[in-house]
Design an enzyme around this catalytic site. Structure first.
Site, PDB file in Angstrom:
ATOM      1  N   ASP A   1    -182.877  70.631 -61.773  1.00  0.00           N
ATOM      2  CA  ASP A   1    -183.064  69.937 -60.506  1.00  0.00           C
ATOM      3  C   ASP A   1    -182.278  70.582 -59.375  1.00  0.00           C
ATOM      4  O   ASP A   1    -182.729  70.588 -58.226  1.00  0.00           O
ATOM      5  CB  ASP A   1    -182.652  68.466 -60.652  1.00  0.00           C
ATOM      6  CG  ASP A   1    -183.766  67.625 -61.251  1.00  0.00           C
ATOM      7  OD1 ASP A   1    -184.587  68.188 -61.983  1.00  0.00           O
ATOM      8  OD2 ASP A   1    -183.813  66.406 -60.987  1.00  0.00           O
TER       9      ASP A   1
ATOM     10  N   CYS B   1    -174.056  68.882 -65.007  1.00  0.00           N
ATOM     11  CA  CYS B   1    -173.119  68.853 -63.870  1.00  0.00           C
ATOM     12  C   CYS B   1    -172.146  67.681 -63.962  1.00  0.00           C
ATOM     13  O   CYS B   1    -172.500  66.578 -64.375  1.00  0.00           O
ATOM     14  CB  CYS B   1    -173.892  68.831 -62.571  1.00  0.00           C
ATOM     15  SG  CYS B   1    -174.892  70.314 -62.320  1.00  0.00           S
TER      16      CYS B   1
ATOM     17  N   SER C   1    -180.936  62.144 -55.808  1.00  0.00           N
ATOM     18  CA  SER C   1    -180.178  62.713 -56.916  1.00  0.00           C
ATOM     19  C   SER C   1    -179.063  61.751 -57.297  1.00  0.00           C
ATOM     20  O   SER C   1    -178.569  60.986 -56.462  1.00  0.00           O
ATOM     21  CB  SER C   1    -179.581  64.052 -56.480  1.00  0.00           C
ATOM     22  OG  SER C   1    -178.583  64.468 -57.384  1.00  0.00           O
TER      23      SER C   1
END
Length: 560
Positions: free
Chosen positions: A78, A191, A468
């Site tokens: 992404d 992440c 996000s």
């Protein structure tokens, strides 16, 4: 064994011959065949190391008497797909992932599955497949990335996105941005904040489909390799017990997962993925239920981007088991649900101390009395909208301002970069929903620019797209019905007053009902290029964000 369909009897001599062509021995063919679904690739940091995880899983399967058979599936990063056409394919990839696992598992008659995954759409896609197939299965993630360090402070990918806005606003130099870029993502793994990938890995554990530690053991840790071996061994135990995903992913298990979601302050994307997974298990999760659970569940953690702590800090504080132990003590979880350990949730949590009091707060002393996600309703979102309440500044929980209307993410970003957005504005980005985008792009670019410019405490952002998990601020997405499907968002005009009341769960366009109805009759949707191929087919069949953005017209799952 299901795999007998491809290896037993004289009629299967040709099949056995093909197995022998690949080097399988008679002894290996006599054992259960366990599919190891490896989503490793060289374009996602969270997946770059999954070959090593898959090898550990296969070692565990062999130790426990099975024969591992590895195959692959796709994955989209992404972060790399962000802010361009590539993001249209991210959410849409979830359905391809689920379908590809189904195809491989059914076509080759596997007895069980271990799903090796890590990032945003790959985790829910694999869980959807597990629920659909209902073979003994569990998920092992590749684990979270270690946080970076810049000027003595922990940093992650969200800091880099926000730094772009800071440079544009003159608050940071390009040289400083280059230094931050070097340090923010120090190695493999998903992440380092409570973004969508880590949210879904934690949800996997909360659902009972991952072993304890699945959501928080670091990617670089030797414990992750040991956990992968344990996953391989445990799938053989699930096969022996006949314990399958639909026995684990029950209505009660999804309610438990939602409670953990709210306590952690997870990504708003969980509101797309959990209903989609539940649908495959024959369970309905609607926005009213999600909001009701949020209303009952205190927020116990504030992880990046809402706070300073990262996933590694959550792990040191006890991880998901500690969060669940705290919620269980508060009477907010169903204790008798089964998990892939073969034990109940209550048995898994027996003897655990619960919250540490800082990274995981006690339920009597939460960050908020209600959960990290809120569902908003009103004439602008008749079928609901979603906000990461725990990442909204207190002064932005209620606000009112004039609409600044844009028909694409690109138009909004140009206005932000050009300094045309002012404090108090309500930025409306429409025609970015599942059908209208198509693909329901994430809006990390606009939210990060707002934060980098220091406007995240002054500007509301509304969209029928999504955000996000790294987004923060008054970012309200998933507005349903979307503009392309005739939702009220299509009728908003420049300068209209919009009021936001997150504690009151209201999102209101201050236009008289008769005028709004008249505008909707006259709406002329803007043209939008839809790429040929899969994205076009997806746009024709995808449901509302309020229903999980699943593909419609699919028969209910049933036993083959």
């Amino acid at each position: 064994m299901r795999s007998n369909a491809v290896k037993k009897g004289i009629e299967r001599a040709p099949h056995r011959s093909l197995f022998k062509a690949m080097g399988y021995t008679r002894q290996e063919m006599e054992r259960p065949l366990v599919g190891v679904v490896n989503s490793a690739n060289e374009i996602i940091p969270g997946h770059i190391h999954l070959d090593r995880i898959a090898e550990a899983v296969k070692a565990g399967i062999r130790m426990a008497g099975g024969t591992p058979v590895e195959f692959s599936t796709i994955g989209v990063c992404d972060g790399i797909a962000m802010n361009h056409t590539g993001m249209k394919y991210s959410l849409a990839s979830r359905e391809i992932i689920a379908d590809s696992v189904e195809i491989m598992a059914r076509a080759h008659a596997f007895d069980a599955l271990v799903l090796v995954t890590n990032c945003d759409k790959i985790v829910p896609g694999m869980l959807m497949a597990a629920a659909r197939l209902d073979l003994p299965a569990l998920v092992i993630s590749g684990g979270p990335m270690l946080a970076g360090s810049y000027k003595g402070e922990p940093v992650d990918l969200s800091n880099v996105f926000e730094a772009v806005g800071a440079v544009q606003a003159g608050r940071m130099s390009e040289e400083e941005l280059a230094l931050l870029e070097e340090e923010a993502c120090p190695g493999c793994g998903s992440c380092a904040g409570m973004f969508t990938a880590n949210s879904m890995n934690c949800m996997t554990e909360a659902l009972g489909m991952g072993l304890p530690g699945n959501g928080t053991v670091l990617a670089i840790s030797a414990r992750r390799i040991r956990l992968a071996k344990e996953a391989g061994m445990q799938v053989m135990e699930l096969l022996r017990q006949g314990l399958t995903p639909r026995q684990i992913m029950t209505d009660a298990a999804f309610k438990n997962a939602l409670a953990v979601d709210m306590a952690l302050g997870c990504s708003t994307n969980t509101v797309l993925h959990l209903p989609a997974i539940a649908r495959e298990a024959g369970i309905t999760l609607d926005l009213k239920l999600i909001d009701a659970i949020s209303d009952l569940t205190p927020q116990l953690c504030k992880l990046s981007p809402a706070g300073r702590d990262r996933i590694e800090d959550l792990h040191r504080a006890g991880g998901i088991p500690a969060v669940m132990a705290e919620l269980l003590q508060a009477g907010l979880l169903k204790p008798s649900v089964k998990t892939v350990t073969g034990k109940t949730l209550k048995e898994n949590l027996a003897g655990l101390p619960g919250a540490d009091g800082r990274i995981i707060r006690r339920y009597q002393d939460p960050y908020s009395e209600t959960g990290g996600i809120a569902i908003l309703w009103g004439n602008l979102a008749p079928a609901g909208a979603v906000v990461k309440r725990g990442a909204v500044a207190p002064e932005m929980l209620t606000s009112k301002g004039p609409a600044r209307v844009f028909n694409s993410e690109e138009e909004a970003c140009a206005a932000l970069s050009g300094g045309r957005i002012r404090k108090g504005d309500v930025v409306v980005i429409r025609y970015e929903g599942p059908r209208g985008g198509p693909g329901m792009r994430e809006m990390l670019g606009p939210t990060a620019v707002l934060a980098g410019m220091g406007l995240d405490r002054d500007v509301v952002l509304l969209t029928d797209g999504r955000f996000s998990g790294a987004s923060r601020g008054a970012a309200i997405g998933h507005i349903s019905p979307e503009a392309r499907s005739g939702g009220p968002l299509a009728a908003v005009e420049e300068g209209d007053l919009i009021s936001v009341d997150i504690p009151g769960r209201r999102l209101t366009l201050e236009v008289p009902p008769a005028e709004l109805a008249a505008r909707l009759k006259k709406v002329c949707h803007p043209g939008r290029e839809i790429l040929p191929g899969y994205l076009y087919r997806y746009s024709q069949g995808v449901s509302s964000a309020g229903e999980g953005a699943t593909l419609e017209n699919r028969e209910e799952p049933h036993e083959a």
